[in-house]
Design an enzyme around this catalytic site. Structure first.
Site, PDB file in Angstrom:
ATOM      1  N   ASP A  70      45.383  41.950  45.105  1.00 37.73           N
ATOM      2  CA  ASP A  70      44.558  40.731  44.932  1.00 37.73           C
ATOM      3  C   ASP A  70      44.004  40.637  43.519  1.00 37.73           C
ATOM      4  O   ASP A  70      43.635  39.570  43.061  1.00 37.73           O
ATOM      5  CB  ASP A  70      43.353  40.790  45.889  1.00 37.73           C
ATOM      6  CG  ASP A  70      43.823  40.952  47.325  1.00 37.73           C
ATOM      7  OD1 ASP A  70      44.861  40.356  47.660  1.00 37.73           O
ATOM      8  OD2 ASP A  70      43.192  41.709  48.088  1.00 37.73           O
ATOM      9  N   THR A  71      43.823  41.816  42.867  1.00 34.78           N
ATOM     10  CA  THR A  71      43.195  41.833  41.538  1.00 34.78           C
ATOM     11  C   THR A  71      44.146  42.453  40.528  1.00 34.78           C
ATOM     12  O   THR A  71      44.704  43.533  40.791  1.00 34.78           O
ATOM     13  CB  THR A  71      41.889  42.666  41.564  1.00 34.78           C
ATOM     14  OG1 THR A  71      41.041  42.123  42.562  1.00 34.78           O
ATOM     15  CG2 THR A  71      41.182  42.612  40.212  1.00 34.78           C
TER      16      THR A  71
END
Ligand SMILES: C[C@H](OP(=O)(O)O)C(=O)O
Ligand SMILES: [Mg+2]
Length: 283
Positions: A25-26
């Site tokens: 996600d990051t």
């Protein structure tokens, strides 16, 4: 199909890219939908100036998406060292350091004043000790010169008070449009040798930058991936932070170096270029 442990997995098909993107996600990008945090050792620009640079490249970003070695250094001086309000910082470096220090209320001197200054042998007598200097911070300085090194040496040799010695980063080289050139770590080695003293280094892969990053961004390490082009900074940084790493082949380190069985720093993944992911949208 995941590679055997400790052998980087080469991503090369759109399927590979999709499978990779579903895992994280990051993404921590070394500047150069998901949450993108630009994590750069380059201390020459402030976060505000990086935002302007990205806008020109068509990349929407705000200051909170940019985590630079200059910002980490300013945060470290302010929050960890509680830098005294009556002290200043002598800077070998560029506006990125000066601006980020100013942003946390720390005054600096040196960077602009001595750029272009030509020192003569008669000038040694004019370099005075300065009790207001509480730290010397060094970053990439395209106008580094002898007078800056002489003043930094003088302040760091002050017998009456401890003066902190901090590098924003110690990259040996950095990539420019037509090749690689000496970086901060190479520029300030004369000062380290003359002093016989090792500085505290903030930038990747060093622990201060990692601690500052995770205290700033509360990301899930299991779904965070460090993306970069250097084994000895970006990939090592991610490895020390126990997060996945993706090495791009558009910068300093090569696939051969990464795949070398003797290479201790191994990326989790390798991709020719971060731009490859654009193929996923078109698929
Ligand atoms: C020094 C700078 O660091 P990075 O943005 O790759 O972390 C660079 O290599 O240009
Ligand atoms: Mg890089």
């Amino acid at each position: 199909m995941p590679s055997p442990a400790n052998v980087p997995q080469k991503l090369s098909t759109v399927e590979d890219y999709k499978e990779f993107l579903d895992k994280y996600d990051t993404f921590m990008l070394d500047c150069d939908g998901k949450k993108l945090v630009f994590v750069t050792n380059n201390s020459t620009l402030s976060r505000a100036n990086y935002v302007k640079k990205f806008e020109k490249l068509g990349i929407q970003a705000s200051e909170k998406d940019i985590f630079s070695s200059a910002f980490a250094t300013a945060v470290y001086l302010r929050n960890i060292l509680n830098f005294p309000s009556d002290k200043r910082v002598f800077v070998i470096g560029e506006s990125g350091i000066v601006d980020e220090l100013k942003d946390v209320g720390i005054e600096s001197t040196g960077a602009a004043d001595d750029s272009g200054a030509v020192m003569t042998h008669a000038d040694f007598g004019s370099i005075e000790q300065d009790p207001t200097i509480g730290a010397v911070v060094c970053g990439f300085d395209i106008n580094i010169n002898y007078i800056k090194l002489a003043k930094a040496f003088k302040y760091l040799s002050n017998p009456d008070q401890k003066v902190h010695f901090i590098l924003t980063n110690n990259d040996t080289t950095f990539p420019a449009p037509n090749g690689i050139y000496p970086g901060t770590g190479s520029l300030v080695q004369p000062l380290i040798t003359a002093l016989g003293r090792e500085p505290l280094v903030m930038g990747k892969p060093n622990k201060p930058m990692l601690d500052c990053f995770f205290s700033n961004y509360h990301t899930d390490p299991a779904r965070t991936c460090m993306v970069g082009d250097r084994l000895d900074t970006d990939i090592d940084f991610g490895a020390q932070g126990n997060i996945a790493t993706l090495m791009v082949l558009t910068g300093v380190s090569t696939e051969q170096e990464a795949m070398d069985p003797e290479q201790p720093i191994k990326p989790t993944y390798i991709i020719p270029s971060f731009g490859e992911f654009a193929k996923v949208e078109k698929a």
